[in-house]
Design a protein around this motif. Sequence first.
Motif, PDB file in Angstrom:
ATOM      1  N   VAL A  28       0.841  -1.203   0.000  1.00 11.75           N
ATOM      2  CA  VAL A  28       0.000   0.000   0.000  1.00 11.75           C
ATOM      3  C   VAL A  28       0.873   1.249   0.000  1.00 11.75           C
ATOM      4  CG1 VAL A  28      -1.722   1.310   1.295  1.00 11.75           C
ATOM      5  CG2 VAL A  28      -1.925  -1.173   1.129  1.00 11.75           C
ATOM      6  N   MET A  29       1.921   1.250   0.837  1.00 12.86           N
ATOM      7  CA  MET A  29       2.832   2.406   0.890  1.00 12.86           C
ATOM      8  C   MET A  29       3.576   2.578  -0.436  1.00 12.86           C
ATOM      9  SD  MET A  29       4.440   2.375   4.728  1.00 12.86           S
ATOM     10  CE  MET A  29       4.301   0.656   5.164  1.00 12.86           C
ATOM     11  N   HIS A  30       3.846   1.482  -1.116  1.00 13.24           N
ATOM     12  CA  HIS A  30       4.511   1.537  -2.421  1.00 13.24           C
ATOM     13  C   HIS A  30       3.692   2.356  -3.406  1.00 13.24           C
ATOM     14  CE1 HIS A  30       6.636   0.153  -6.025  1.00 13.24           C
ATOM     15  NE2 HIS A  30       5.459  -0.188  -6.530  1.00 13.24           N
ATOM     16  N   TYR A  31       2.415   2.070  -3.483  1.00 11.37           N
ATOM     17  CA  TYR A  31       1.548   2.782  -4.422  1.00 11.37           C
ATOM     18  C   TYR A  31       1.211   4.197  -3.947  1.00 11.37           C
ATOM     19  CZ  TYR A  31       0.665  -1.557  -7.009  1.00 11.37           C
ATOM     20  OH  TYR A  31       0.803  -2.686  -7.767  1.00 11.37           O
ATOM     21  N   MET A  32       1.087   4.388  -2.632  1.00 13.71           N
ATOM     22  CA  MET A  32       0.602   5.658  -2.075  1.00 13.71           C
ATOM     23  C   MET A  32       1.732   6.568  -1.608  1.00 13.71           C
ATOM     24  SD  MET A  32      -2.707   5.466  -2.286  1.00 13.71           S
ATOM     25  CE  MET A  32      -3.326   6.654  -1.096  1.00 13.71           C
ATOM     26  N   ILE A  33       2.927   6.381  -2.106  1.00 12.48           N
ATOM     27  CA  ILE A  33       4.104   7.097  -1.614  1.00 12.48           C
ATOM     28  C   ILE A  33       3.973   8.616  -1.730  1.00 12.48           C
ATOM     29  CG2 ILE A  33       5.262   6.914  -3.845  1.00 12.48           C
ATOM     30  CD1 ILE A  33       7.917   6.648  -2.356  1.00 12.48           C
TER      31      ILE A  33
ATOM     32  N   GLU B 144       0.254  11.714   1.856  1.00 17.04           N
ATOM     33  CA  GLU B 144       0.328  11.532   3.305  1.00 17.04           C
ATOM     34  C   GLU B 144      -0.942  10.856   3.818  1.00 17.04           C
ATOM     35  OE1 GLU B 144       2.721  11.723   5.155  1.00 17.04           O
ATOM     36  OE2 GLU B 144       4.075  13.367   4.664  1.00 17.04           O
ATOM     37  N   PRO B 145      -0.836  10.065   4.918  1.00 10.49           N
ATOM     38  CA  PRO B 145       0.344   9.834   5.759  1.00 10.49           C
ATOM     39  C   PRO B 145       1.261   8.718   5.260  1.00 10.49           C
ATOM     40  CG  PRO B 145      -1.530   8.700   6.695  1.00 10.49           C
ATOM     41  CD  PRO B 145      -2.040   9.409   5.467  1.00 10.49           C
ATOM     42  N   PHE B 146       0.975   8.205   4.055  1.00 11.65           N
ATOM     43  CA  PHE B 146       1.742   7.062   3.556  1.00 11.65           C
ATOM     44  C   PHE B 146       3.179   7.443   3.220  1.00 11.65           C
ATOM     45  CE2 PHE B 146      -2.740   6.428   2.587  1.00 11.65           C
ATOM     46  CZ  PHE B 146      -2.967   5.221   3.216  1.00 11.65           C
ATOM     47  N   THR B 147       3.388   8.718   2.848  1.00 13.45           N
ATOM     48  CA  THR B 147       4.757   9.180   2.576  1.00 13.45           C
ATOM     49  C   THR B 147       5.623   9.025   3.824  1.00 13.45           C
ATOM     50  OG1 THR B 147       3.820  10.811   1.045  1.00 13.45           O
ATOM     51  CG2 THR B 147       6.125  11.088   1.692  1.00 13.45           C
TER      52      THR B 147
ATOM     53  N   ILE C 233       8.843   6.468   4.542  1.00 12.51           N
ATOM     54  CA  ILE C 233      10.167   6.925   4.983  1.00 12.51           C
ATOM     55  C   ILE C 233      10.586   6.207   6.261  1.00 12.51           C
ATOM     56  CG2 ILE C 233      11.429   8.931   5.880  1.00 12.51           C
ATOM     57  CD1 ILE C 233       9.786  10.649   3.912  1.00 12.51           C
ATOM     58  N   GLN C 234       9.640   6.016   7.175  1.00 15.54           N
ATOM     59  CA  GLN C 234       9.950   5.278   8.412  1.00 15.54           C
ATOM     60  C   GLN C 234      10.344   3.840   8.105  1.00 15.54           C
ATOM     61  OE1 GLN C 234       6.421   5.700  10.798  1.00 15.54           O
ATOM     62  NE2 GLN C 234       6.884   7.815  11.396  1.00 15.54           N
ATOM     63  N   LEU C 235       9.645   3.211   7.147  1.00 14.84           N
ATOM     64  CA  LEU C 235       9.947   1.828   6.775  1.00 14.84           C
ATOM     65  C   LEU C 235      11.332   1.718   6.147  1.00 14.84           C
ATOM     66  CD1 LEU C 235       8.699  -1.077   6.533  1.00 14.84           C
ATOM     67  CD2 LEU C 235       8.016  -0.432   4.216  1.00 14.84           C
ATOM     68  N   GLN C 236      11.761   2.798   5.443  1.00 21.65           N
ATOM     69  CA  GLN C 236      13.054   2.787   4.750  1.00 21.65           C
ATOM     70  C   GLN C 236      14.156   3.457   5.577  1.00 21.65           C
ATOM     71  OE1 GLN C 236      13.568   1.136   1.974  1.00 21.65           O
ATOM     72  NE2 GLN C 236      11.408   0.567   1.750  1.00 21.65           N
TER      73      GLN C 236
ATOM     74  N   PHE D 277      -6.853   2.799  -7.220  1.00 28.03           N
ATOM     75  CA  PHE D 277      -6.695   2.772  -8.673  1.00 28.03           C
ATOM     76  C   PHE D 277      -8.011   3.002  -9.403  1.00 28.03           C
ATOM     77  CE2 PHE D 277      -2.490   0.980  -8.072  1.00 28.03           C
ATOM     78  CZ  PHE D 277      -1.817   1.332  -9.229  1.00 28.03           C
ATOM     79  N   PHE D 278      -9.111   2.917  -8.684  1.00 27.71           N
ATOM     80  CA  PHE D 278     -10.415   3.016  -9.329  1.00 27.71           C
ATOM     81  C   PHE D 278     -11.210   4.256  -8.906  1.00 27.71           C
ATOM     82  CE2 PHE D 278      -9.126  -1.406  -9.036  1.00 27.71           C
ATOM     83  CZ  PHE D 278      -9.219  -1.812 -10.360  1.00 27.71           C
ATOM     84  N   TYR D 279     -10.608   5.108  -8.062  1.00 25.54           N
ATOM     85  CA  TYR D 279     -11.376   6.305  -7.681  1.00 25.54           C
ATOM     86  C   TYR D 279     -10.532   7.503  -7.273  1.00 25.54           C
ATOM     87  CZ  TYR D 279     -10.460   5.723  -2.664  1.00 25.54           C
ATOM     88  OH  TYR D 279      -9.862   5.652  -1.429  1.00 25.54           O
ATOM     89  N   PHE D 280      -9.237   7.340  -6.976  1.00 26.32           N
ATOM     90  CA  PHE D 280      -8.461   8.385  -6.305  1.00 26.32           C
ATOM     91  C   PHE D 280      -7.303   8.833  -7.184  1.00 26.32           C
ATOM     92  CE2 PHE D 280      -5.468   9.521  -2.675  1.00 26.32           C
ATOM     93  CZ  PHE D 280      -6.151  10.678  -2.331  1.00 26.32           C
ATOM     94  N   THR D 281      -7.360  10.059  -7.716  1.00 26.71           N
ATOM     95  CA  THR D 281      -6.310  10.512  -8.628  1.00 26.71           C
ATOM     96  C   THR D 281      -5.096  11.094  -7.911  1.00 26.71           C
ATOM     97  OG1 THR D 281      -7.304  12.715  -8.825  1.00 26.71           O
ATOM     98  CG2 THR D 281      -8.023  11.046 -10.402  1.00 26.71           C
ATOM     99  N   ASP D 282      -5.247  11.514  -6.673  1.00 21.45           N
ATOM    100  CA  ASP D 282      -4.158  12.188  -5.959  1.00 21.45           C
ATOM    101  C   ASP D 282      -2.884  11.347  -5.868  1.00 21.45           C
ATOM    102  OD1 ASP D 282      -5.786  14.319  -5.577  1.00 21.45           O
ATOM    103  OD2 ASP D 282      -5.506  14.471  -3.415  1.00 21.45           O
ATOM    104  N   PHE D 283      -3.040  10.015  -5.740  1.00 19.30           N
ATOM    105  CA  PHE D 283      -1.853   9.180  -5.539  1.00 19.30           C
ATOM    106  C   PHE D 283      -1.007   9.067  -6.808  1.00 19.30           C
ATOM    107  CE2 PHE D 283      -4.211   5.960  -7.697  1.00 19.30           C
ATOM    108  CZ  PHE D 283      -3.347   4.930  -8.024  1.00 19.30           C
ATOM    109  N   LEU D 284      -1.517   9.569  -7.926  1.00 16.71           N
ATOM    110  CA  LEU D 284      -0.776   9.544  -9.187  1.00 16.71           C
ATOM    111  C   LEU D 284      -0.007  10.843  -9.420  1.00 16.71           C
ATOM    112  CD1 LEU D 284      -3.589   8.010 -11.413  1.00 16.71           C
ATOM    113  CD2 LEU D 284      -1.570   6.817 -10.533  1.00 16.71           C
ATOM    114  N   GLU D 285      -0.215  11.829  -8.556  1.00 16.13           N
ATOM    115  CA  GLU D 285       0.401  13.140  -8.738  1.00 16.13           C
ATOM    116  C   GLU D 285       1.256  13.508  -7.522  1.00 16.13           C
ATOM    117  OE1 GLU D 285      -2.523  15.860 -11.188  1.00 16.13           O
ATOM    118  OE2 GLU D 285      -3.597  14.932  -9.521  1.00 16.13           O
ATOM    119  N   ASN D 286       2.397  14.099  -7.770  1.00 13.17           N
ATOM    120  CA  ASN D 286       3.297  14.532  -6.701  1.00 13.17           C
ATOM    121  C   ASN D 286       2.927  15.964  -6.293  1.00 13.17           C
ATOM    122  OD1 ASN D 286       5.392  14.661  -4.874  1.00 13.17           O
ATOM    123  ND2 ASN D 286       6.986  14.939  -6.432  1.00 13.17           N
TER     124      ASN D 286
END
Length: 497
Positions: free
Chosen positions: A17-22, A25-28, A32-35, A70-79
């Motif tokens: 999930v964190m991979h796709y939602m990098i 926030e709060p996944f960013t 970072i904590q995981l890495q 992937f089916f409703y949220f565009t924010d995770f595709l944009e920085n």
Amino acid sequence: MIDKFHYGTHYSNAAGVMHYMIRTEPFTTLHIQLQSGRFDCSDRQFHSVPAAWQARMENPVDVKELIPEFFYFTDFLENQNGFDLGCLQMSNDKVSDVVLPKWATSPEDFIHKHRKALESEHVSPHRHEWIDLIFGYKQRGPAAVEALNVFYYCTYEGAVDLDAIADETQRKALEGIISNFGQTPCQLLKEPHPVRLSAENAARRVARLDTYSPDVFENLHQLKSFFVEGISDGVPLVQAVVPKNQAHSFITQGSPDVLVTVSANGLLGTHGWLPYDKNISNYFSFTKDPTVTNAKAQRVLSGPFAPGAELSARTLTVSPDGKLLFSGGHWDNSLRVTALSKGKVVGHIARHIDVVTCLALDLCGIYLISGSRDTTCMVWRVLQQGGFSSNLAPKPVQVLYGHDAEVTCVAINTELDMAVSGSQDGTIIVHTIRRGQFMTSIRPPCESSLPATVANLAVGPEGQIVVQTTVAGRGVGQAGRGLSPWDAPCGQDRASQ
């Protein structure tokens, strides 16, 4: 001895999930904590949809499943936050927004087409196969082995009894594996799931039923008009609503619903309203409330009201069971609760420091949201007694901040945990209900250079926001109006679609 398995990784886990939602926030922060305090290598990040597809096709060990976003949220595709995600080693290209497939012209177009594909006639007939693998009979046992669908034993429900492990170090290690590696959901089905009906077959089945509601716009030629007796002569109505969840006992089944009306002078009416019923010959009837014409028995909403905040549909809302009327616009900045049966005020709450300008209830009548000239919104819990709405809690559940101008309209959706508000300066803000957290701020497009006011808004069942704006400063008959559909999670305009 560890049981044999096909995959050493899992299709659903926190790291995936964190991979796709990098980029969101709060996944960013979690990534970072995981890495160990930094972003992962750019080449391993989710930087391109085509590259991610290619990696899944070529690497049998990588079995990440698409997340719902992937089916409703565009924010995770944009920085949108401008994170420094580094550069790719081979091309030295800077990683920012996710690279989309050639068939997608924008993040919105990608999500739109992706969801359309999910509901397409090609995917629908195969949906049961995925259900069989994840929740069904192919999740465990010989069928799972045959389908190459066996994962590490710790991922399965009941595979490990943590309470029976005396060694604390071993127990914590297993808890970490289960938490981070991923978990297989409960097995819900032991037999193959049926194939989903095609659109054609579903339409045929619906056509055979006489219980579905016809589409009004497809049957305009069949509409009939009915004229009813005037409710309050010479005084316009500002509210007329048939509450959706009116209680009918077995004895009163088929009896008329209540139509609640409020006139511009505050006169309340609870009329009998019997809509279409195929089992009744006289399938439409309207029974006028006798109290509206009886001066001694009349129920009137108590005032006075603040200047510029006269009675309107925005300052009034009726509980879904038809028991209570909530009203704003009062001179003392109060929010009042009136029992419709007797017309008496049962609740008088003054928490806003300026006039309450708008109200809205959620679909179930659990929460009410109020907006005010003090630029805040408040979320209130509706109290229940004996299964019916009885009053408002004396203190708000949440106080929502963020507007710089008077709040002009509000909407609330408890299922989606969304409280939406619009203001006089054209700003729309989305908060969560349970925690009162700010989620996003939206400004509808406006062709005029003049300021646009959010006049009305509504929230759809999937989080879409429909907004009506008006442009001030124009002559009578020339006021500009606009209607814009928006997707709440990302705040992106959908008018082009």
